[in-house]
Design an enzyme around this catalytic site. Structure first.
Site, PDB file in Angstrom:
ATOM      1  N   TYR A  69      18.736   2.863  23.776  1.00 30.19           N
ATOM      2  CA  TYR A  69      17.682   3.244  24.720  1.00 30.19           C
ATOM      3  C   TYR A  69      18.273   3.620  26.083  1.00 30.19           C
ATOM      4  CZ  TYR A  69      13.899   2.415  21.518  1.00 30.19           C
ATOM      5  OH  TYR A  69      13.047   2.549  20.452  1.00 30.19           O
ATOM      6  N   VAL A 104       7.786   9.566  24.209  1.00 25.65           N
ATOM      7  CA  VAL A 104       8.019   8.459  25.159  1.00 25.65           C
ATOM      8  C   VAL A 104       8.873   8.951  26.331  1.00 25.65           C
ATOM      9  CG1 VAL A 104       7.820   6.672  23.377  1.00 25.65           C
ATOM     10  CG2 VAL A 104      10.053   7.719  23.797  1.00 25.65           C
ATOM     11  N   HIS A 137       2.866   5.962  22.011  1.00 24.15           N
ATOM     12  CA  HIS A 137       4.033   5.142  21.659  1.00 24.15           C
ATOM     13  C   HIS A 137       4.752   4.558  22.861  1.00 24.15           C
ATOM     14  CE1 HIS A 137       4.166   7.680  17.718  1.00 24.15           C
ATOM     15  NE2 HIS A 137       3.300   6.694  17.630  1.00 24.15           N
ATOM     16  N   CYS A 145       8.403  -7.788  29.042  1.00 25.44           N
ATOM     17  CA  CYS A 145       9.072  -9.055  28.761  1.00 25.44           C
ATOM     18  C   CYS A 145       8.842  -9.444  27.303  1.00 25.44           C
ATOM     19  CB  CYS A 145       8.522 -10.149  29.685  1.00 25.44           C
ATOM     20  SG  CYS A 145       9.309 -11.734  29.370  1.00 25.44           S
ATOM     21  N   CYS A 148       6.748 -13.345  28.286  1.00 26.40           N
ATOM     22  CA  CYS A 148       5.470 -13.373  29.038  1.00 26.40           C
ATOM     23  C   CYS A 148       4.918 -11.950  29.090  1.00 26.40           C
ATOM     24  CB  CYS A 148       5.712 -13.938  30.440  1.00 26.40           C
ATOM     25  SG  CYS A 148       6.528 -12.793  31.556  1.00 26.40           S
ATOM     26  N   GLY A 208       4.579  20.662  17.993  1.00 22.00           N
ATOM     27  CA  GLY A 208       5.911  20.067  17.935  1.00 22.00           C
ATOM     28  C   GLY A 208       6.000  18.690  17.332  1.00 22.00           C
ATOM     29  N   ASN A 234       4.651  25.283  15.767  1.00 17.73           N
ATOM     30  CA  ASN A 234       5.879  24.648  15.284  1.00 17.73           C
ATOM     31  C   ASN A 234       6.715  25.730  14.616  1.00 17.73           C
ATOM     32  OD1 ASN A 234       7.779  23.005  13.789  1.00 17.73           O
ATOM     33  ND2 ASN A 234       6.365  21.294  14.114  1.00 17.73           N
ATOM     34  N   GLU A 236       8.580  25.357  12.234  1.00 17.16           N
ATOM     35  CA  GLU A 236       8.632  25.035  10.788  1.00 17.16           C
ATOM     36  C   GLU A 236       7.254  24.605  10.283  1.00 17.16           C
ATOM     37  OE1 GLU A 236      12.736  25.354  11.189  1.00 17.16           O
ATOM     38  OE2 GLU A 236      11.681  24.920   9.310  1.00 17.16           O
TER      39      GLU A 236
HETATM   40  C1  BV8 Z   1       2.110   0.704  12.436  1.00 14.64           C
HETATM   41  C2  BV8 Z   1       8.593   5.034  19.777  1.00 14.64           C
HETATM   42  C3  BV8 Z   1       1.013  -1.192  11.580  1.00 14.64           C
HETATM   43  C4  BV8 Z   1       9.932   4.439  19.643  1.00 14.64           C
HETATM   44  C5  BV8 Z   1       7.967   5.836  17.571  1.00 14.64           C
HETATM   45  C6  BV8 Z   1       6.746   0.356   6.681  1.00 14.64           C
HETATM   46  C7  BV8 Z   1       6.668  -0.722   7.553  1.00 14.64           C
HETATM   47  C8  BV8 Z   1       5.886  -0.688   8.708  1.00 14.64           C
HETATM   48  C9  BV8 Z   1       5.181   0.456   9.014  1.00 14.64           C
HETATM   49  C10 BV8 Z   1       5.283   1.530   8.137  1.00 14.64           C
HETATM   50  C11 BV8 Z   1       6.041   1.501   6.982  1.00 14.64           C
HETATM   51  N1  BV8 Z   1       5.927   2.705   6.347  1.00 14.64           N
HETATM   52  C12 BV8 Z   1       5.126   3.519   7.063  1.00 14.64           C
HETATM   53  C13 BV8 Z   1       4.714   2.809   8.136  1.00 14.64           C
HETATM   54  C14 BV8 Z   1       3.895   3.281   9.169  1.00 14.64           C
HETATM   55  C15 BV8 Z   1       4.861   3.752  10.250  1.00 14.64           C
HETATM   56  C16 BV8 Z   1       5.198   5.197   9.943  1.00 14.64           C
HETATM   57  O1  BV8 Z   1       4.369   6.049  10.180  1.00 14.64           O
HETATM   58  N2  BV8 Z   1       6.396   5.447   9.388  1.00 14.64           N
HETATM   59  C17 BV8 Z   1       6.762   6.808   9.027  1.00 14.64           C
HETATM   60  C18 BV8 Z   1       8.203   7.098   9.435  1.00 14.64           C
HETATM   61  C19 BV8 Z   1       6.552   6.974   7.528  1.00 14.64           C
HETATM   62  N3  BV8 Z   1       4.165   3.626  11.490  1.00 14.64           N
HETATM   63  C20 BV8 Z   1       4.338   2.518  12.225  1.00 14.64           C
HETATM   64  O2  BV8 Z   1       5.104   1.626  11.965  1.00 14.64           O
HETATM   65  C21 BV8 Z   1       3.416   2.454  13.421  1.00 14.64           C
HETATM   66  N4  BV8 Z   1       2.833   1.155  13.470  1.00 14.64           N
HETATM   67  O3  BV8 Z   1       1.826   1.329  11.455  1.00 14.64           O
HETATM   68  O4  BV8 Z   1       1.758  -0.594  12.628  1.00 14.64           O
HETATM   69  C22 BV8 Z   1       0.461  -2.416  12.179  1.00 14.64           C
HETATM   70  C23 BV8 Z   1      -0.910  -2.487  12.409  1.00 14.64           C
HETATM   71  C24 BV8 Z   1      -1.427  -3.659  12.922  1.00 14.64           C
HETATM   72  C25 BV8 Z   1      -0.578  -4.727  13.252  1.00 14.64           C
HETATM   73  C26 BV8 Z   1       0.802  -4.607  13.038  1.00 14.64           C
HETATM   74  C27 BV8 Z   1       1.331  -3.455  12.503  1.00 14.64           C
HETATM   75  C28 BV8 Z   1       4.245   2.634  14.703  1.00 14.64           C
HETATM   76  C29 BV8 Z   1       4.793   4.045  14.730  1.00 14.64           C
HETATM   77  C30 BV8 Z   1       5.455   4.297  16.092  1.00 14.64           C
HETATM   78  C31 BV8 Z   1       6.950   4.329  15.933  1.00 14.64           C
HETATM   79  N5  BV8 Z   1       7.536   4.652  17.221  1.00 14.64           N
HETATM   80  N6  BV8 Z   1       8.474   6.081  18.775  1.00 14.64           N
HETATM   81  C32 BV8 Z   1      10.980   5.398  20.149  1.00 14.64           C
HETATM   82  O5  BV8 Z   1      10.705   6.599  20.337  1.00 14.64           O
HETATM   83  O6  BV8 Z   1      12.103   4.920  20.352  1.00 14.64           O
HETATM   84  S1  BV8 Z   1       7.807   7.103  16.487  1.00 14.64           S
HETATM   85  C33 BV8 Z   1       8.800   8.424  16.908  1.00 14.64           C
HETATM   86  O7  BV8 Z   1       8.448   9.430  15.964  1.00 14.64           O
HETATM   87  C34 BV8 Z   1       8.549   9.070  18.252  1.00 14.64           C
HETATM   88  O8  BV8 Z   1       7.494   8.505  18.987  1.00 14.64           O
HETATM   89  C35 BV8 Z   1       8.172  10.498  17.868  1.00 14.64           C
HETATM   90  O9  BV8 Z   1       7.379  11.103  18.795  1.00 14.64           O
HETATM   91  C36 BV8 Z   1       7.475  10.205  16.613  1.00 14.64           C
HETATM   92  C37 BV8 Z   1       7.073  11.295  15.713  1.00 14.64           C
HETATM   93  O10 BV8 Z   1       8.154  12.173  15.568  1.00 14.64           O
HETATM   94  P1  BV8 Z   1       7.902  13.665  16.081  1.00 14.64           P
HETATM   95  O11 BV8 Z   1       7.416  13.599  17.481  1.00 14.64           O
HETATM   96  O12 BV8 Z   1       7.048  14.377  15.103  1.00 14.64           O
HETATM   97  O13 BV8 Z   1       9.361  14.220  16.118  1.00 14.64           O
HETATM   98  P2  BV8 Z   1      10.180  14.827  14.899  1.00 14.64           P
HETATM   99  O14 BV8 Z   1      11.606  14.942  15.334  1.00 14.64           O
HETATM  100  O15 BV8 Z   1       9.836  14.092  13.645  1.00 14.64           O
HETATM  101  O16 BV8 Z   1       9.574  16.306  14.733  1.00 14.64           O
HETATM  102  C38 BV8 Z   1       9.810  17.250  15.755  1.00 14.64           C
HETATM  103  C39 BV8 Z   1       9.038  18.498  15.350  1.00 14.64           C
HETATM  104  O17 BV8 Z   1       9.193  19.454  16.398  1.00 14.64           O
HETATM  105  C40 BV8 Z   1       9.550  19.144  14.081  1.00 14.64           C
HETATM  106  O18 BV8 Z   1       8.457  19.473  13.257  1.00 14.64           O
HETATM  107  C41 BV8 Z   1      10.243  20.422  14.572  1.00 14.64           C
HETATM  108  O19 BV8 Z   1      10.080  21.504  13.664  1.00 14.64           O
HETATM  109  C42 BV8 Z   1       9.447  20.719  15.818  1.00 14.64           C
HETATM  110  N7  BV8 Z   1      10.158  21.495  16.833  1.00 14.64           N
HETATM  111  C43 BV8 Z   1      11.495  21.557  17.069  1.00 14.64           C
HETATM  112  N8  BV8 Z   1      11.732  22.408  18.110  1.00 14.64           N
HETATM  113  C44 BV8 Z   1      10.509  22.859  18.524  1.00 14.64           C
HETATM  114  C45 BV8 Z   1       9.515  22.284  17.721  1.00 14.64           C
HETATM  115  N9  BV8 Z   1       8.196  22.541  17.891  1.00 14.64           N
HETATM  116  C46 BV8 Z   1       7.856  23.399  18.874  1.00 14.64           C
HETATM  117  N10 BV8 Z   1       8.751  23.987  19.702  1.00 14.64           N
HETATM  118  C47 BV8 Z   1      10.083  23.737  19.550  1.00 14.64           C
HETATM  119  N11 BV8 Z   1      10.987  24.343  20.357  1.00 14.64           N
HETATM  120 ZN    ZN Z   2       8.777 -12.898  31.330  1.00 16.44          ZN
END
Ligand code: BV8
Ligand code: ZN
Length: 261
Positions: A69, A104, A137, A145, A148, A208, A234, A236
């Protein structure tokens, strides 16, 4: 490249809509120099999300997670909003546009902050303050924290050389990035606001995102089921292209301003 009739249809739909929902992902920031997650050279090229963007990873090795990070914060801090961020910020100050982002990187917020300065005097009467984007996100530049409920904005460099040098709370506990990790629940307030906007939108503009992360991607499904016209920008096809009435293949920084100006 854009074919005129598709981009014209998209422009017309956006120009006549009463309510627009916009969902952005990492691709909207690509032109600003922020790596995407799953594309080539993306953030996660050398790491796997499960190894780093989870509470378990942080529990197991907080130094490694903070090292990642810290590197991302340093890189993103050099990046500026691009024309897509600015066009979207302007749109939220002119019409009923709800901007929801998975990102983020904070670039939508910086663009919102820049709206007043970017407009000539002739238009102030049409403007309300740009709505703050719904950040599903969290933010790279916020800490919270692990014990807390202290949270704070923070842009200082992270020293991950030892456990002691990692950011700590005044209560003594370790601070973590204030982002939503895999397996963690999103803030219900932001998610509810995004879903409500999706049920009311005439047009849903998806920019995107690969559409693989839920529940964020589900917001587009809600909009589509509620009858919104889905427009995707996008280079793609993605997991959401199936819902798009219009897919505009191109760079968000070029296509989005042309759609909204
Ligand atoms: C939840 C913050 C339930 C951190 C991120 C197993 C266990 C647990 C959960 C799961 C599981 N299996 C599935 C899940 C659900 C999971 C999930 O969806 N997994 C996926 C991978 C299958 N989701 C979760 O876990 C969520 N929480 O379900 O909790 C719950 C409910 C109640 C109580 C307890 C629990 C939490 C999901 C959040 C994860 N955190 N980010 C960090 O960033 O460090 S996600 C991360 O991916 C980023 O936030 C990012 O924004 C996000 C999505 O990715 P994209 O933004 O789409 O980026 P990517 O690179 O993939 O794509 C880019 C695109 O841009 C491409 O299409 C490309 O073609 C295009 N592009 C490129 N250049 C351009 C362009 N477009 C336009 N112009 C250009 N020039
Ligand atoms: Zn604290």
């Amino acid at each position: 490249m854009l074919t005129d009739d598709r981009s014209e249809r998209a422009r017309l739909a956006l120009g006549t809509a009463d309510r627009v929902l916009v969902l952005t992902g990492a691709g909207v920031s690509h032109a600003s120099g922020v790596p995407t997650f799953r594309g080539g050279g993306g953030f996660w090229r050398e790491h796997r999300p499960e190894t780093l963007a989870t509470a378990e990873a942080f529990e197991r090795d907080p130094r490694l997670v903070w090292e990642w990070y810290g590197w991302r914060r340093e890189l993103v801090a050099q990046c500026a909003p691009n024309a897509a961020h600015h066009a979207l910020a302007l749109a939220t100050s002119r019409a009923v546009v709800t901007l929801v982002t998975q990102n983020v990187d904070g670039l939508h917020d910086l663009a919102a902050d820049a709206v007043p300065a970017r407009l000539d005097e002739a238009q102030p009467q049409q403007l309300q303050a740009p709505a703050r984007p719904i950040t599903l996100h969290g933010s790279l530049f916020a800490l919270r924290c692990t014990v807390c409920d202290v949270r704070r904005a923070d842009r200082t460099p992270i020293d991950a050389s030892s456990l002691e040098t990692l950011p700590h709370c005044r209560c003594g506990a370790l601070m973590r990035p204030d982002v939503v990790w895999f397996g963690e629940a999103l803030d219900p307030v932001g998610l509810d606001a995004a879903v409500t906007a999706a049920t009311q939108a005439d047009v849903c503009l998806v920019v995107g995102t690969s559409g693989v992360v839920y529940p964020a991607a589900g917001v587009v499904e809600v909009a589509s089921r509620a009858g919104a016209l889905v427009i995707e920008v996008n280079p793609e096809p993605t997991a959401l292209t199936r819902l798009a009435a219009i897919h505009l293949s191109g760079d968000a920084a070029e296509v989005v301003p042309a759609l909204l100006d």
